[in-house]
Structures are given as C-alpha cells and as structure tokens.
Enzyme design. Structure first.
Site, short mmCIF file in Angstrom:
data_model
loop_
_atom_site.label_atom_id
_atom_site.label_comp_id
_atom_site.label_asym_id
_atom_site.label_seq_id
_atom_site.Cartn_x
_atom_site.Cartn_y
_atom_site.Cartn_z
N HIS A 35 -8.58 -10.95 -0.88
CA HIS A 35 -9.71 -10.09 -1.21
C HIS A 35 -10.69 -10.01 -0.05
O HIS A 35 -11.28 -8.95 0.18
CB HIS A 35 -10.39 -10.62 -2.47
CG HIS A 35 -9.51 -10.56 -3.68
ND1 HIS A 35 -9.29 -9.40 -4.39
CD2 HIS A 35 -8.76 -11.51 -4.28
CE1 HIS A 35 -8.46 -9.63 -5.37
NE2 HIS A 35 -8.11 -10.92 -5.33
N ARG A 44 -11.02 1.12 4.47
CA ARG A 44 -10.70 1.14 3.04
C ARG A 44 -11.94 1.14 2.18
O ARG A 44 -12.17 2.03 1.35
CB ARG A 44 -9.83 -0.07 2.70
CG ARG A 44 -9.75 -0.41 1.21
CD ARG A 44 -9.36 -1.87 1.03
NE ARG A 44 -9.27 -2.27 -0.37
CZ ARG A 44 -10.26 -2.82 -1.07
NH1 ARG A 44 -11.45 -3.02 -0.52
NH2 ARG A 44 -10.06 -3.17 -2.33
N GLY A 68 -7.16 -2.81 -11.64
CA GLY A 68 -6.92 -3.81 -10.60
C GLY A 68 -8.19 -4.06 -9.82
O GLY A 68 -8.21 -3.96 -8.59
N GLU A 90 -8.47 -6.67 -14.53
CA GLU A 90 -7.87 -7.50 -13.48
C GLU A 90 -7.03 -8.59 -14.13
O GLU A 90 -7.52 -9.33 -14.99
CB GLU A 90 -8.95 -8.13 -12.60
CG GLU A 90 -8.44 -9.09 -11.55
CD GLU A 90 -7.43 -8.47 -10.60
OE1 GLU A 90 -6.39 -9.11 -10.36
OE2 GLU A 90 -7.69 -7.35 -10.10
N GLU A 119 -1.34 -2.75 -19.30
CA GLU A 119 -0.44 -2.34 -20.38
C GLU A 119 -0.63 -3.15 -21.66
O GLU A 119 -0.08 -2.77 -22.71
CB GLU A 119 1.02 -2.48 -19.91
CG GLU A 119 1.40 -1.54 -18.77
CD GLU A 119 0.98 -2.06 -17.40
OE1 GLU A 119 1.27 -1.37 -16.41
OE2 GLU A 119 0.36 -3.15 -17.32
N GLU A 134 -7.67 1.06 -6.34
CA GLU A 134 -7.10 0.88 -5.01
C GLU A 134 -5.69 0.37 -5.24
O GLU A 134 -5.45 -0.83 -5.27
CB GLU A 134 -7.95 -0.08 -4.18
CG GLU A 134 -7.65 -0.02 -2.69
CD GLU A 134 -6.53 -0.96 -2.28
OE1 GLU A 134 -5.33 -0.63 -2.54
OE2 GLU A 134 -6.84 -2.00 -1.71
N GLU A 143 4.77 -2.91 -3.68
CA GLU A 143 3.88 -3.72 -4.52
C GLU A 143 2.67 -2.94 -5.01
O GLU A 143 1.61 -3.50 -5.27
CB GLU A 143 3.41 -4.99 -3.77
CG GLU A 143 4.47 -6.07 -3.70
CD GLU A 143 3.89 -7.43 -3.32
OE1 GLU A 143 2.77 -7.47 -2.78
OE2 GLU A 143 4.56 -8.43 -3.55
N HIS A 283 -5.89 -2.82 6.80
CA HIS A 283 -5.07 -3.99 6.42
C HIS A 283 -3.66 -3.56 6.01
O HIS A 283 -2.76 -4.40 5.92
CB HIS A 283 -5.75 -4.78 5.30
CG HIS A 283 -5.62 -4.19 3.94
ND1 HIS A 283 -6.38 -3.13 3.51
CD2 HIS A 283 -4.81 -4.51 2.90
CE1 HIS A 283 -6.05 -2.83 2.28
NE2 HIS A 283 -5.09 -3.65 1.87
#
Length: 343
Positions: A35, A44, A68, A90, A119, A134, A143, A283
C-alpha cells in the site's frame, strides 16, 4: 492439514483449512508495504485524486462504492469531494487500518469500511451512484479485480451511474534488449561451467515486469485492445487480437513490451494516465515478453503477430498468454508461437 496448537506438544491439534489462490492474493494486500508503494505512486494516486476532486459537483450528495479500498485513500477523496456516504469494501486485513484511518481523519460518519469479499458482503443500500476502484494489475489484467468490479456494477450501480475509471487500452511495442536478455535468459546456458538450460525454457515463459528505457523502443506502438468498463463483460478479458509493428530504425528486436493507458472520462474534463515506457514510471512498470528469436530488422520492415490472453483455468488471477509472430526481412525471417504465464 493439521498443525500443533500453541503451548505444549500435548496440546490438541487444530485443523487448518487449505488456502486458495484467492486467499494468498488477499493476504498479499494485508502488508502495508504494498500500500505504501501504491500510495507513493504519484501518477496513480494523483490521477484518482484529480478525477474525483476536480469533479466535486459529480460527487455532491452521492452514494459511492469503493471496491478494494485498501487503506481507504480513494474513499476519503470521495467523501472530501462531497459524497453523501462512501462504502469501501476490502477483503484483506488492511481493512482494520482503513477503519482506523477513517476515524483518525474525522470521516467516521460519512465513510464505512466493510471487511469482506464483494461477492459475499451486504450493502446497507440497494444502489450506488458511483463506483470507484483501482482494479488494474500488471499487463492490465494480471491479478486484477476487473471481474469483481463488473459484478458490483451489475448488482449495485444505479441506471446512468458512473464508474471511475471507465476506459482502458492495452498496447504493444518491440524493443532492443540484448544485454538484459543475456543476463536474464541466456545466463542459464552456462552456470559456472554447467548446463542449466532446462531453467532457461522456464525463464522464457515468465514475462518480466520492469521499467523499460524508452531509448530501447525499436518499433511503432500498436493499441491491441480497448475496454469500456461501463459495458464490458467478464468474458471480454479473454481475447485474441492481431498486431503489426513497423521498425522505426535499423535495430534488433529481442522482446515485445506491453503497457496500458487509463482514462477517467466521466467528469467535466477527462483525466488520463499512461504506463508507457515514454512516460514517468508507475508501480505497474511494463511487461516484457522475451522472444526466442533475435529479429534483425531494418527501418520500415514489419513484424506481424497475434496476442492471445485468457485467465488460467486453475487460478483465474493468473494469465495464460500466447504470442505468435512472423517476420520476413532483408537479414532473415522467422515464424514462431510462444507461451507465457503470469503468476
């Protein structure tokens, strides 16, 4: 699998459930280091900040879902821009810190962090006005959380709702990279006098994520894919697309490089950023696919090919990628198909 319980060796053994690939994925986001890297990626984070804060009128009194949410930075931007309430979801343990960050900054009444998988969680509202996420990974799709964003969009986004970002494009270019290819790939031919070439074949199948020097670019760039997050389907992340690259100088092509661009087009003025080698590094860096052939190419000559990508059958967050290419030039010709896997 069973492990010894804490305490004496006579303590009862407790069965531990086997972890799935998804569990390992979420575990990796429990560590603050990843993070920190994302937050310090100014391209970003400032792109998201500008897309939100410069369009505060779009967020005023709106219900926002942050998918997320990590440490909660995007949720805080949305709330600061005037959102009525922001729900950040999260799954990893960093959600606990996100909740504390929300409290420490005085947004507890306007930002709610929900710990769990998108979900599986229940939102206290039926619909949201804006989804922000993001979701992008290396090579755009590795991923990534794109399937999760699509699920949330179909379940919760109100008609005429907004998704940020809303568009992404994938690009490919040819580069000269003989020195690093020798260090990374050809090294295995002779390791202290021994033949380790069986590892070389494995190394060739693993794309390299690294920052590419723009001076290495030897061909034109081609956009091979464009996706609109407002309308795309989960199946659209599986694709087969052609490409043609033209040499812009006499050089050697040792690898193809892929990168992506992102657009926040829903606001008053679009916000855009690129992960191109020609732009300031992010990144995400770039993804390098080394070729078995060294293509000796002259200015104006072309390489034609096809890029195929699909989620891995066993672990959908991994990618199975195929590159087929054909070249006929003054100094040689080659035709080959190579398999890669991002994992």
């Amino acid at each position: 699998m069973e492990v010894d319980g804490a305490g004496t060796s006579g303590a009862p053994k407790v069965a531990q459930p086997d972890k799935t690939s998804a569990d390992y994925y979420f575990d990796s986001y429990s560590h603050f280091g990843i993070h920190e890297e994302m937050l310090k990626d100014g391209i970003r984070t400032r792109s998201y900040m500008n897309a939100i804060m410069n369009n505060a009128f779009q967020f005023k009194d709106k219900i926002v879902l942050d998918i997320g949410c990590g440490t909660g930075i995007l949720s805080l931007f949305c709330s600061k821009a005037g959102a009525k309430h922001v729900y950040g979801i999260e799954c990893s343990a960093i959600a606990d810190q996100a909740q504390q960050i929300v409290r420490d900054n005085g947004y507890e009444g306007r930002v709610t962090i929900i710990k769990g998988k998108v979900e599986e969680v229940t939102l206290p509202v039926d619909k949201v006005d804006i989804i922000v996420s993001e979701w992008m990974g290396y090579f755009l799709f590795y991923e990534s959380m794109l399937d999760t964003v699509i699920y949330a969009r179909d379940k919760w986004l109100a008609p005429n709702g907004v998704i940020l970002p809303d568009k992404a494009t994938l690009h490919i270019v040819g580069i000269e990279d003989g020195e690093y290819k020798a260090e990374k790939i050809d090294y295995w031919d002779n390791v202290y006098g021994f033949d380790f070439s069986c590892i070389k074949s494995l190394a060739m199948t693993e794309p390299l994520v690294d920052v590419v020097d723009p001076q290495q670019i030897a061909t034109t760039t081609e956009q091979v894919l464009a996706v609109d997050i407002r309308t795309m389907r989960k199946e659209d992340a599986t694709f087969k697309v052609p490409f043609t690259l033209t040499a812009n100088r006499n050089d050697y092509v040792h690898a193809f490089v892929a990168y992506f661009d992102i657009t926040f087009g829903a606001g008053h003025k679009p916000v855009f950023f690129s992960t191109s080698p020609k732009c300031k590094a992010t990144h995400w860096k770039q993804t390098v696919f080394y070729l078995e052939d060294v293509i000796t190419i002259c200015a104006g000559e072309t390489i034609s090919g096809e890029l195929t990508c699909k989620p891995n059958d066993k672990n959908p967050r991994d990618l199975d990628i195929e590159m087929s290419y054909h070249f006929e030039g003054k100094h040689g010709e080659c035709t080959r198909t190579q398999q890669y896997r991002m994992r």
